[in-house]
Design a protein around this motif. Structure first.
Motif, PDB file in Angstrom:
ATOM      1  N   PRO A  40      34.839  39.232  45.730  1.00 35.98           N
ATOM      2  CA  PRO A  40      34.836  38.660  44.378  1.00 35.98           C
ATOM      3  C   PRO A  40      35.772  39.419  43.432  1.00 35.98           C
ATOM      4  O   PRO A  40      35.400  40.418  42.842  1.00 35.98           O
ATOM      5  N   ILE A  41      36.991  38.948  43.307  1.00 38.70           N
ATOM      6  CA  ILE A  41      37.980  39.585  42.443  1.00 38.70           C
ATOM      7  C   ILE A  41      37.698  39.164  41.000  1.00 38.70           C
ATOM      8  O   ILE A  41      37.476  37.992  40.717  1.00 38.70           O
ATOM      9  N   GLU A  42      37.720  40.136  40.087  1.00 38.56           N
ATOM     10  CA  GLU A  42      37.491  39.852  38.671  1.00 38.56           C
ATOM     11  C   GLU A  42      38.803  39.921  37.907  1.00 38.56           C
ATOM     12  O   GLU A  42      39.640  40.787  38.168  1.00 38.56           O
ATOM     13  N   VAL A  43      38.985  38.995  36.958  1.00 41.12           N
ATOM     14  CA  VAL A  43      40.121  39.050  36.045  1.00 41.12           C
ATOM     15  C   VAL A  43      39.613  39.737  34.788  1.00 41.12           C
ATOM     16  O   VAL A  43      38.652  39.284  34.165  1.00 41.12           O
ATOM     17  N   GLY A  74      53.480  38.872  26.485  1.00 46.52           N
ATOM     18  CA  GLY A  74      52.317  38.126  26.048  1.00 46.52           C
ATOM     19  C   GLY A  74      51.094  39.026  26.088  1.00 46.52           C
ATOM     20  O   GLY A  74      50.544  39.387  25.064  1.00 46.52           O
ATOM     21  N   ASN A  75      50.712  39.461  27.283  1.00 44.54           N
ATOM     22  CA  ASN A  75      49.539  40.312  27.436  1.00 44.54           C
ATOM     23  C   ASN A  75      49.512  40.881  28.847  1.00 44.54           C
ATOM     24  O   ASN A  75      50.186  40.375  29.739  1.00 44.54           O
ATOM     25  N   ASP A  76      48.718  41.915  29.031  1.00 43.18           N
ATOM     26  CA  ASP A  76      48.500  42.426  30.367  1.00 43.18           C
ATOM     27  C   ASP A  76      47.121  41.979  30.839  1.00 43.18           C
ATOM     28  O   ASP A  76      46.293  41.529  30.050  1.00 43.18           O
ATOM     29  N   PHE A  77      46.897  42.105  32.124  1.00 42.89           N
ATOM     30  CA  PHE A  77      45.591  41.760  32.698  1.00 42.89           C
ATOM     31  C   PHE A  77      45.417  42.561  33.978  1.00 42.89           C
ATOM     32  O   PHE A  77      46.378  43.084  34.539  1.00 42.89           O
ATOM     33  N   ILE A  78      44.181  42.648  34.412  1.00 42.00           N
ATOM     34  CA  ILE A  78      43.834  43.413  35.604  1.00 42.00           C
ATOM     35  C   ILE A  78      43.107  42.492  36.582  1.00 42.00           C
ATOM     36  O   ILE A  78      42.248  41.701  36.184  1.00 42.00           O
ATOM     37  N   LEU A  79      43.438  42.621  37.842  1.00 44.18           N
ATOM     38  CA  LEU A  79      42.642  42.021  38.912  1.00 44.18           C
ATOM     39  C   LEU A  79      41.863  43.179  39.529  1.00 44.18           C
ATOM     40  O   LEU A  79      42.457  44.122  40.060  1.00 44.18           O
ATOM     41  N   ARG A  80      40.554  43.127  39.375  1.00 49.11           N
ATOM     42  CA  ARG A  80      39.693  44.226  39.829  1.00 49.11           C
ATOM     43  C   ARG A  80      39.068  43.888  41.179  1.00 49.11           C
ATOM     44  O   ARG A  80      38.406  42.865  41.340  1.00 49.11           O
ATOM     45  N   VAL A  81      39.267  44.808  42.128  1.00 52.01           N
ATOM     46  CA  VAL A  81      38.674  44.682  43.459  1.00 52.01           C
ATOM     47  C   VAL A  81      37.465  45.609  43.501  1.00 52.01           C
ATOM     48  O   VAL A  81      37.614  46.827  43.390  1.00 52.01           O
ATOM     49  N   PRO A  82      36.250  45.054  43.634  1.00 57.93           N
ATOM     50  CA  PRO A  82      35.066  45.921  43.686  1.00 57.93           C
ATOM     51  C   PRO A  82      35.057  46.762  44.957  1.00 57.93           C
ATOM     52  O   PRO A  82      35.649  46.387  45.965  1.00 57.93           O
ATOM     53  N   ALA A  83      34.387  47.896  44.895  1.00 61.19           N
ATOM     54  CA  ALA A  83      34.376  48.824  46.030  1.00 61.19           C
ATOM     55  C   ALA A  83      33.531  48.316  47.195  1.00 61.19           C
ATOM     56  O   ALA A  83      33.942  48.418  48.341  1.00 61.19           O
ATOM     57  N   ASP A  84      32.379  47.752  46.933  1.00 57.07           N
ATOM     58  CA  ASP A  84      31.482  47.394  48.028  1.00 57.07           C
ATOM     59  C   ASP A  84      30.903  46.005  47.800  1.00 57.07           C
ATOM     60  O   ASP A  84      29.756  45.859  47.432  1.00 57.07           O
ATOM     61  N   ALA A  85      31.717  44.995  47.998  1.00 59.55           N
ATOM     62  CA  ALA A  85      31.245  43.628  47.771  1.00 59.55           C
ATOM     63  C   ALA A  85      31.820  42.680  48.811  1.00 59.55           C
ATOM     64  O   ALA A  85      32.273  41.595  48.503  1.00 59.55           O
ATOM     65  N   GLY A  86      31.823  43.098  50.061  1.00 60.55           N
ATOM     66  CA  GLY A  86      32.336  42.245  51.120  1.00 60.55           C
ATOM     67  C   GLY A  86      33.847  42.197  51.173  1.00 60.55           C
ATOM     68  O   GLY A  86      34.422  41.259  51.692  1.00 60.55           O
ATOM     69  N   ILE A 128      55.117  37.003  35.515  1.00 55.12           N
ATOM     70  CA  ILE A 128      54.110  38.029  35.796  1.00 55.12           C
ATOM     71  C   ILE A 128      54.820  39.202  36.448  1.00 55.12           C
ATOM     72  O   ILE A 128      55.554  39.020  37.434  1.00 55.12           O
ATOM     73  N   LYS A 129      54.609  40.404  35.912  1.00 53.33           N
ATOM     74  CA  LYS A 129      55.237  41.604  36.464  1.00 53.33           C
ATOM     75  C   LYS A 129      54.162  42.537  37.016  1.00 53.33           C
ATOM     76  O   LYS A 129      53.090  42.688  36.436  1.00 53.33           O
ATOM     77  N   ASP A 130      54.477  43.161  38.148  1.00 49.53           N
ATOM     78  CA  ASP A 130      53.508  44.060  38.785  1.00 49.53           C
ATOM     79  C   ASP A 130      53.658  45.483  38.260  1.00 49.53           C
ATOM     80  O   ASP A 130      54.372  45.727  37.291  1.00 49.53           O
ATOM     81  N   MET A 155      44.187  46.407  39.697  1.00 53.64           N
ATOM     82  CA  MET A 155      45.588  46.058  39.917  1.00 53.64           C
ATOM     83  C   MET A 155      46.093  45.454  38.603  1.00 53.64           C
ATOM     84  O   MET A 155      45.747  44.331  38.261  1.00 53.64           O
ATOM     85  N   LYS A 156      46.896  46.221  37.860  1.00 58.91           N
ATOM     86  CA  LYS A 156      47.351  45.814  36.531  1.00 58.91           C
ATOM     87  C   LYS A 156      48.650  45.018  36.619  1.00 58.91           C
ATOM     88  O   LYS A 156      49.561  45.378  37.369  1.00 58.91           O
TER      89      LYS A 156
END
Length: 184
Positions: A40-43, A74-86, A128-130, A155-156
């Motif tokens: 479950p990746i979070e924005v 425009g803005n930055d954002f993060i894709l968050r990968v949880p540590a222990d969620a499958g 989108i820039k990494d 991941m920003k």
């Protein structure tokens, strides 16, 4: 003589039929996995920490764009990968992740077109820039990001407006972009 030929002909036909059937046998191996969980990746909005799938790009005057290829943040954002969620992260080995963004391509094919409707802005796309500052082109994987198996990994990315025409018109400049996180 007729009696002798008939059993011989039937014997030859039977032998040929059994040879044909055994010559076409083999084995098929089906390999796969049934996995009920996905990662479950979070924005995440870094400014507020809010979780959701909307990144506010703010408002930029069309007069700031005077040539093709100009970019304004425009803005930055993060894709968050949880540590222990499958997510199948391996605590014994370093994990990395890449992100592939896909959406309706702009005129160059590299960036993400804004929605086209009556009153919408024209002449502008989303870039989108990494974490290296390079644009993540439509359908191409980003630079790799280190991922942790013990804490959440962020991941920003930075989102920009980019002019696709010398004249940009005012209006909503929205885009829908899908993402796929690949964990290695």
């Amino acid at each position: 003589m007729k009696k002798t030929l008939i059993p011989l002909a039937l014997g030859l036909l039977t032998g040929m039929a059994s040879t044909i059937a055994t010559a076409n046998t083999g084995t098929i191996n089906f390999v796969g996995k049934i996995d009920s969980s996905t990662c479950p990746i979070e924005v995440v909005n870094p400014g507020s920490g809010a979780i959701g799938n909307e990144v506010s790009m703010g408002s930029i005057s069309p007069s700031r764009f005077t040539a093709v290829g100009q970019e304004y943040p425009g803005n930055d954002f993060i894709l968050r990968v949880p540590a222990d969620a499958g997510c199948n992260l391996d605590p014994a080995n370093p994990n990395t992740g890449t992100v592939t963004f896909t959406g309706t391509a702009d005129t160059s094919g590299d960036y993400y077109a804004t929605k086209n409707f009556t009153g919408a802005a024209t002449g502008v796309a989303i870039v989108i820039k990494d974490n290296t500052g390079f644009a993540v082109k439509n359908g191409t994987a980003s630079n790799t990001y280190p991922l942790s198996a013990t804490v959440a990994s962020d991941m920003k990315f930075d989102a920009y407006y980019r002019s696709t025409a010398a004249t940009v018109t005012a209006g909503p400049a929205d885009a829908d972009v899908a993402f796929l996180v690949t964990i290695n």
